[in-house]
Design an enzyme around this catalytic site. Sequence first.
Site, PDB file in Angstrom:
ATOM      1  N   LYS A 118      42.119  35.252  -0.001  1.00 28.90           N
ATOM      2  CA  LYS A 118      40.433  34.763  -0.114  1.00 28.90           C
ATOM      3  C   LYS A 118      40.099  36.104   0.285  1.00 28.90           C
ATOM      4  CE  LYS A 118      43.201  32.200   3.585  1.00 28.90           C
ATOM      5  NZ  LYS A 118      43.725  30.379   3.869  1.00 28.90           N
ATOM      6  N   LYS A 155      44.158  41.537  11.991  1.00 22.96           N
ATOM      7  CA  LYS A 155      43.425  41.520  12.473  1.00 22.96           C
ATOM      8  C   LYS A 155      42.618  41.484  13.732  1.00 22.96           C
ATOM      9  CE  LYS A 155      44.857  36.604  10.662  1.00 22.96           C
ATOM     10  NZ  LYS A 155      44.994  35.108  10.828  1.00 22.96           N
ATOM     11  N   LYS A 194      46.864  42.357  -2.960  1.00 23.30           N
ATOM     12  CA  LYS A 194      47.932  41.113  -2.996  1.00 23.30           C
ATOM     13  C   LYS A 194      45.920  39.936  -3.346  1.00 23.30           C
ATOM     14  CE  LYS A 194      49.595  38.170  -0.117  1.00 23.30           C
ATOM     15  NZ  LYS A 194      50.189  37.742   1.355  1.00 23.30           N
TER      16      LYS A 194
END
Length: 335
Positions: free
Chosen positions: A200, A114, A197
């Site tokens: 979102k 991140k 995967k």
Amino acid sequence: MTKRILSGMQPTNQLHLGNYLGALRNWVKLQDAGDYETLFCVVDLHAITVPYDAAKLAQSTREIAAAYIAAGVDPHKSILFAQSAVPAHSQLMWLLATMTQIGKLNRMTQFKDKAGKNSEKAGLGLYSYPVLMAADILIYKATHVPVGDDQRQHLELAREIVGTFNHRYGQDYFPEPESVVLEEGARIMSLRDGTQKMSKSAESDMTRINLTDDADTIAKKVRKAKTDPEPLPEIFADLDARPEAKNLVTIYATLTDKTGDEVMAEFAGKTFSEFKPALADVAVNHLAPISARMNELLDDTAQLDAYLKLGAERANAIAEPHIKEVMDLMGFWKA
Ligand code: AMP
Ligand code: TRP
């Protein structure tokens, strides 16, 4: 000791089929099995560790709570609440931060992902995220935590913090939280790339089915999902080298509670032009009631807020005595 489950999701973006099949649906099964006391929170304090829109945070929290309920979380059976409505999460986090080594936080892969290249500019909140997650779990002395693979490292850190606390303050105060192994086949991949995967954060909305998509959108996304021209085999394992095909069959199997081989028995020899309409039907039939219920709940904010308030009261009733005990063990002054 009470067997207690805690889990949570962040109020960032909308939930998708991966969140539902990989997490939410399992929470509901655990709730309904009745072996555990279940607590499910919307982790809004975690959501502010990356840039976010303050004007939308409260509504995003409601949306995630509505998704939990629409998927089957019962606000009377489970304790359903917003993390920020229970101050003891933040209080415990500070205390636990004093017993968490920086070296361990440096190894957290989610932080590295991140923060990216610019980790010097990342906030302390993002860095200490796993300590807050440990506090979320430990403030309730939760014994079991259903999480996906990406959260295993954080759960391991929580277990290590328990070891340090119990050792330093001389008591078996916190139980070591265990992960609850989720059902196999519940890892859902992108509709456009079977090796990624469903997520979102993926740019294209065509890669995922959102819980709020209407029937036409779901059908369109399934129709346009990437596949191959080969017919379906007789044995599910023969799909191993065909990730996109395997993913669509996995979604079908999971939604219908069948094994991959049972689905193959139904569709062996057929092509995707035959399989896709069947998959679209199953997905629409399964998700339509969930999105309808979500919309109903979001239209009645007062009712939804009442559920969250009830949950916060019940969560605080467990958390407050625990934070007092922890502060006593750590030797703080009290009146
Ligand atoms: P996230 O969307 O990454 O915040 O994850 C919230 C929860 O949903 C976690 O428990 C994840 O493990 C689960 N989850 C997210 N994406 C998927 C996916 N594609 N397949 C299965 N589970 C998922
Ligand atoms: N970190 C989790 C995620 O990104 C969310 C989370 C926060 C959580 N606190 C938790 C999950 C406590 C389980 C238990 O998905």
